[in-house]
Design a protein around this motif. Structure first.
Motif, PDB file in Angstrom:
ATOM      1  N   LEU A 256       1.144  -1.322   0.249  1.00  0.00           N
ATOM      2  CA  LEU A 256      -0.438  -0.244   0.132  1.00  0.00           C
ATOM      3  C   LEU A 256       0.666   1.114   0.136  1.00  0.00           C
ATOM      4  CD1 LEU A 256      -2.652   1.544   0.013  1.00  0.00           C
ATOM      5  CD2 LEU A 256      -2.310   1.499   2.678  1.00  0.00           C
TER       6      LEU A 256
ATOM      7  N   PHE B 108       0.705   5.313   0.325  1.00  0.00           N
ATOM      8  CA  PHE B 108      -0.560   5.798   1.477  1.00  0.00           C
ATOM      9  C   PHE B 108      -0.098   7.311   0.289  1.00  0.00           C
ATOM     10  CE2 PHE B 108       0.919   3.442   4.838  1.00  0.00           C
ATOM     11  CZ  PHE B 108       0.106   2.733   4.891  1.00  0.00           C
TER      12      PHE B 108
ATOM     13  N   ASN C  16       3.813   8.255   4.880  1.00  0.00           N
ATOM     14  CA  ASN C  16       3.915   7.252   5.965  1.00  0.00           C
ATOM     15  C   ASN C  16       5.373   7.607   5.879  1.00  0.00           C
ATOM     16  OD1 ASN C  16       1.657   8.250   6.920  1.00  0.00           O
ATOM     17  ND2 ASN C  16       0.936   6.637   6.498  1.00  0.00           N
ATOM     18  N   LEU C  17       6.734   7.875   4.980  1.00  0.00           N
ATOM     19  CA  LEU C  17       7.774   7.388   5.607  1.00  0.00           C
ATOM     20  C   LEU C  17       8.276   7.535   6.593  1.00  0.00           C
ATOM     21  CD1 LEU C  17       9.525   9.353   2.236  1.00  0.00           C
ATOM     22  CD2 LEU C  17       8.389   6.895   2.674  1.00  0.00           C
ATOM     23  N   PHE C  18       9.284   6.238   7.087  1.00  0.00           N
ATOM     24  CA  PHE C  18      10.383   6.645   8.144  1.00  0.00           C
ATOM     25  C   PHE C  18      10.688   7.443   7.923  1.00  0.00           C
ATOM     26  CE2 PHE C  18       9.375   2.206   7.923  1.00  0.00           C
ATOM     27  CZ  PHE C  18       7.700   1.831   8.472  1.00  0.00           C
ATOM     28  N   PRO C  19      10.719   9.097   9.049  1.00  0.00           N
ATOM     29  CA  PRO C  19      11.697  10.120   9.502  1.00  0.00           C
ATOM     30  C   PRO C  19      12.865   9.710   9.337  1.00  0.00           C
ATOM     31  CG  PRO C  19      10.721   9.926  11.397  1.00  0.00           C
ATOM     32  CD  PRO C  19       9.703   9.112  10.098  1.00  0.00           C
ATOM     33  N   GLN C  20      13.800   8.760  10.431  1.00  0.00           N
ATOM     34  CA  GLN C  20      14.404   8.919  10.838  1.00  0.00           C
ATOM     35  C   GLN C  20      15.360   8.018  10.029  1.00  0.00           C
ATOM     36  OE1 GLN C  20      11.783   7.386  12.093  1.00  0.00           O
ATOM     37  NE2 GLN C  20      12.761   5.907  14.073  1.00  0.00           N
ATOM     38  N   TYR C  21      14.904   7.593   9.080  1.00  0.00           N
ATOM     39  CA  TYR C  21      15.491   6.324   8.016  1.00  0.00           C
ATOM     40  C   TYR C  21      15.909   7.059   7.418  1.00  0.00           C
ATOM     41  CZ  TYR C  21      14.943   2.936  11.252  1.00  0.00           C
ATOM     42  OH  TYR C  21      14.969   1.677  11.987  1.00  0.00           O
TER      43      TYR C  21
ATOM     44  N   LEU D 110      14.470  -1.116   5.363  1.00  0.00           N
ATOM     45  CA  LEU D 110      13.954  -1.983   7.150  1.00  0.00           C
ATOM     46  C   LEU D 110      13.287  -3.287   6.741  1.00  0.00           C
ATOM     47  CD1 LEU D 110      13.612  -0.930  10.124  1.00  0.00           C
ATOM     48  CD2 LEU D 110      12.097   0.975   9.135  1.00  0.00           C
ATOM     49  N   ALA D 111      11.845  -2.512   6.421  1.00  0.00           N
ATOM     50  CA  ALA D 111      11.383  -4.274   6.664  1.00  0.00           C
ATOM     51  C   ALA D 111      11.480  -5.342   6.339  1.00  0.00           C
ATOM     52  CB  ALA D 111       9.968  -3.712   5.781  1.00  0.00           C
TER      53      ALA D 111
ATOM     54  N   LEU E  75      14.923  -6.410   8.325  1.00  0.00           N
ATOM     55  CA  LEU E  75      13.771  -7.703   9.889  1.00  0.00           C
ATOM     56  C   LEU E  75      13.373  -8.659   8.920  1.00  0.00           C
ATOM     57  CD1 LEU E  75      12.021  -4.511  11.365  1.00  0.00           C
ATOM     58  CD2 LEU E  75      14.131  -5.426  11.932  1.00  0.00           C
TER      59      LEU E  75
ATOM     60  N   CYS F 252      13.145  14.886   5.059  1.00  0.00           N
ATOM     61  CA  CYS F 252      12.617  15.538   5.073  1.00  0.00           C
ATOM     62  C   CYS F 252      13.495  16.429   4.190  1.00  0.00           C
ATOM     63  CB  CYS F 252      13.251  16.115   6.534  1.00  0.00           C
ATOM     64  SG  CYS F 252      14.727  16.307   7.547  1.00  0.00           S
TER      65      CYS F 252
ATOM     66  N   ARG G 248       9.304   1.468  -1.119  1.00  0.00           N
ATOM     67  CA  ARG G 248       9.497   0.468  -0.633  1.00  0.00           C
ATOM     68  C   ARG G 248       8.062  -0.697  -0.114  1.00  0.00           C
ATOM     69  NH1 ARG G 248       7.823   4.083   5.134  1.00  0.00           N
ATOM     70  NH2 ARG G 248       5.875   3.703   4.090  1.00  0.00           N
ATOM     71  N   ALA G 249       7.501   0.067  -0.882  1.00  0.00           N
ATOM     72  CA  ALA G 249       6.227  -1.074  -0.841  1.00  0.00           C
ATOM     73  C   ALA G 249       6.974  -2.449  -1.699  1.00  0.00           C
ATOM     74  CB  ALA G 249       5.047   0.153  -1.658  1.00  0.00           C
TER      75      ALA G 249
ATOM     76  N   GLN H  99       2.472   6.369  10.945  1.00  0.00           N
ATOM     77  CA  GLN H  99       3.458   5.336  10.696  1.00  0.00           C
ATOM     78  C   GLN H  99       3.131   4.204  11.462  1.00  0.00           C
ATOM     79  OE1 GLN H  99       7.509   6.983  11.278  1.00  0.00           O
ATOM     80  NE2 GLN H  99       6.059   8.419   9.915  1.00  0.00           N
TER      81      GLN H  99
ATOM     82  N   LEU I 103       3.705  -2.953   6.402  1.00  0.00           N
ATOM     83  CA  LEU I 103       5.429  -3.691   5.165  1.00  0.00           C
ATOM     84  C   LEU I 103       5.940  -5.286   5.970  1.00  0.00           C
ATOM     85  CD1 LEU I 103       7.074  -0.325   4.851  1.00  0.00           C
ATOM     86  CD2 LEU I 103       6.045  -1.672   3.461  1.00  0.00           C
TER      87      LEU I 103
ATOM     88  N   MET J  16       6.032  -6.228   9.299  1.00  0.00           N
ATOM     89  CA  MET J  16       6.526  -5.524  10.845  1.00  0.00           C
ATOM     90  C   MET J  16       5.814  -5.897  11.943  1.00  0.00           C
ATOM     91  SD  MET J  16       8.505  -2.208   9.725  1.00  0.00           S
ATOM     92  CE  MET J  16       9.196  -2.253  11.546  1.00  0.00           C
TER      93      MET J  16
ATOM     94  N   TYR K 234      19.111  15.752  12.157  1.00  0.00           N
ATOM     95  CA  TYR K 234      19.336  15.664  11.250  1.00  0.00           C
ATOM     96  C   TYR K 234      17.811  14.880   9.727  1.00  0.00           C
ATOM     97  CZ  TYR K 234      19.183  10.284  12.566  1.00  0.00           C
ATOM     98  OH  TYR K 234      19.175   8.768  13.221  1.00  0.00           O
ATOM     99  N   PHE K 235      16.429  14.657  11.237  1.00  0.00           N
ATOM    100  CA  PHE K 235      14.958  14.321  10.484  1.00  0.00           C
ATOM    101  C   PHE K 235      14.113  14.988  11.235  1.00  0.00           C
ATOM    102  CE2 PHE K 235      15.617  11.181  14.259  1.00  0.00           C
ATOM    103  CZ  PHE K 235      13.828  11.022  14.418  1.00  0.00           C
ATOM    104  N   LYS K 236      13.164  15.006  10.996  1.00  0.00           N
ATOM    105  CA  LYS K 236      12.022  16.004  11.058  1.00  0.00           C
ATOM    106  C   LYS K 236      11.013  14.533  11.551  1.00  0.00           C
ATOM    107  CE  LYS K 236      12.480  20.289   9.683  1.00  0.00           C
ATOM    108  NZ  LYS K 236      13.588  20.663   8.068  1.00  0.00           N
TER     109      LYS K 236
END
Lengths: 267, 218
Positions: free
Chosen positions: A91, A93, A97-102, A110-111, A114, A161, A175-176, B118, B125, B127, B215-217
């Motif tokens: 899906l 969106f 809804n990206l993961f901001p810290q990656y 990521l997924a 894992l 960002c 990502r999908a 999130q 995905l 998880m 570094y990220f928001k």
């Protein structure tokens, strides 16, 4: 028998019936576009298909196998089984809804990482450094390939960002794709974008059809794009499928009054 | 007493202040996280229990809680708390519980501020809930809660002075004793300088941590 079969999906929130029995089929490698005004239940339908909502009634079959059967009394699925089943679908969106810290690439891997680790663990190989390194290298190469297809090779190490909306949405599509879903769903993929950025995202989605023959379900308000990319179009209104057919039929010669009104309004 | 004697005395007290501070911080963070998870739980009894607990702890004076923990065991359980290490232990427990409750509300706010998208992105995905929490949500929460946590941490440094109601070893108590014995006022201000410098150090450290997550928001 169609590749994806959706049978009589019903969903209510409280006393509001949002989906009143939705049936459709999608052939492998074909693109279904769902249009309709807001509140018609399009997004809820996609969310049901992706297990973000549980339909009150109905069935979903992929390749003839039941993936979801609301009527069955098999009880709640285990988390494990639910995860396995939902991976038939991907899906994208509206709001990415990206993961901001990656980084862009981190979002892609990521997924997948894992899951690879779980796989290795199941095979008892998770302590085997070489096996792990090989697996990670494979994923990294795969992610590079996907980023290239998304036209994002230069942006691999950028954080969300630092990217434009269009780039973010392409990362989200990548990502999908990383998990090789059999059916890829898009929930208004360009609605959150500035008009000048929609083109790049739509081109990428089109390329998934033309170059990879991906099976896709796309909810969109971009009528020109819908006409262009769809093998089949569904017009939804008030929780039912009001009209369905080829793009030529639905756009060129709509039968239902509601469809006519919707399309006229859109022009 | 000479200036150097007073300095050494105060430093001796400062070590206890640091100990109370450090132990409380280390214990209150995980405990606070548990309380936060409990107050967000769908399981009603646990939810009510945790919220009620936070209400009682935040609603009564910390000094009263310290007294309960220091004298309660002797009064009600027949286990008198006499030695300094025992007293310090009970003080640390009282501090930890008190701060855990404040922390839990910060954690809860931080966790609830993360957008549903999130979680949903993680779910589609494939998880697990655990993976989503630890790999996706946690760092975003940490980034969000650094400013309010900095506030609490700095307050904790100064709140350690409340330990003086049961145990007379911390920096502020030592300073007060010197003031009483020597009949001079400045050791109190001198002790204040210790708190000020230590908090300055913490402010710089927490600021660095905040910078590292820039570094990220979210």
């Amino acid at each position: 028998m169609a590749f994806l079969e959706i049978k009589n999906i019903k969903k209510s929130f409280g006393s509001t019936e949002v989906l009143k029995g939705i049936d459709f089929e999608v052939e492998k490698g074909k693109v279904l576009v769902i249009i309709g005004s807001s509140g018609s239940g399009k997004t809820t339908l996609l969310r049901c298909i992706n297990f973000l909502e549980t339909p009150d009634e109905g069935e979903i079959l992929v390749g003839g196998d039941p993936v979801l059967d609301a009527a069955s009394r098999e009880g709640r699925l285990s988390d494990e089984e639910l995860r396995r089943r939902r991976l038939h679908f991907g899906l994208v969106f509206q709001s990415f809804n990206l993961f901001p810290q990656y980084t862009a690439k981190g979002n892609l891997t990521l997924a997948a990482t894992l899951q690879a680790k779980e796989r290795l663990k199941a095979q008892g190989l998770h302590k085997n450094r070489q096996a792990v390194a090989e697996e990670m290298q494979k994923l990294s190469d795969k992610a590079d390939g996907v980023l290239a297809r998304m036209g994002l090779t230069e942006k691999a190490e950028f954080y969300p960002c630092q990217l434009s909306g269009g780039q973010c949405q392409r990362v989200a599509i990548g990502r999908a794709l990383m998990l090789d879903p059999e059916v890829l769903c898009f929930d208004e993929p360009t609605s959150a974008l500035d008009p000048e950025l929609t083109g790049e995202v739509l081109r990428v989605i089109k390329s998934l059809k033309d170059q990879e023959q991906r099976t896709m379900i796309i909810v969109t308000h971009e009528m020109e794009f819908a006409r262009n990319v769809a093998d089949k179009v569904i017009f939804m209104a008030d929780g039912v499928i009001e009209e369905e057919g080829t793009p030529e039929e639905v756009f060129g010669n709509p039968q239902s009054e509601k469809t006519k009104a919707f399309l006229a309004h859109d022009k | 007493m000479t200036f150097w004697q007073i300095t050494t005395e105060l430093l001796g007290g400062f070590v206890y202040t640091l100990a109370i501070f450090g132990i409380t911080l280390i214990a209150a963070i995980p405990f606070g996280l548990l309380v936060a998870l409990g107050s967000m739980s769908q399981f009603k009894p646990l939810n009510v229990l945790c919220r009620g607990f936070v209400w009682v702890i935040r609603g009564t004076p910390l000094m009263l809680q310290i007294i309960v923990f220091a004298y309660g065991p002797g009064l009600w359980l027949g286990i008198p708390i006499r030695t300094i290490p025992q007293q310090l232990l009970m003080v640390c427990i009282a501090f930890s519980i008190n701060y855990a409750c404040y922390f839990s509300e910060i954690f809860r706010g931080g966790i609830e501020s993360i957008s549903q998208g999130q979680y949903e992105a993680g779910q589609v995905l494939g998880m697990t809930k655990r993976q989503i929490f630890f790999k996706v949500v946690l760092l975003q929460v940490i980034k969000r809660i650094i400013p309010p946590m900095s506030n609490e941490i700095i307050t904790l440094v100064k709140d350690t002075a409340l330990a003086s109601v049961v145990v007379h070893v911390d920096l502020f108590t030592i300073a007060k004793q010197i003031v009483n014995v020597e009949v001079i006022l400045w050791p109190l201000f001198y002790a204040g300088l210790f708190y000020l410098i230590f908090n300055g150090l913490l402010t710089v450290l927490l600021g660095k941590l905040e910078k590292r997550l820039e570094y990220f928001k979210v």
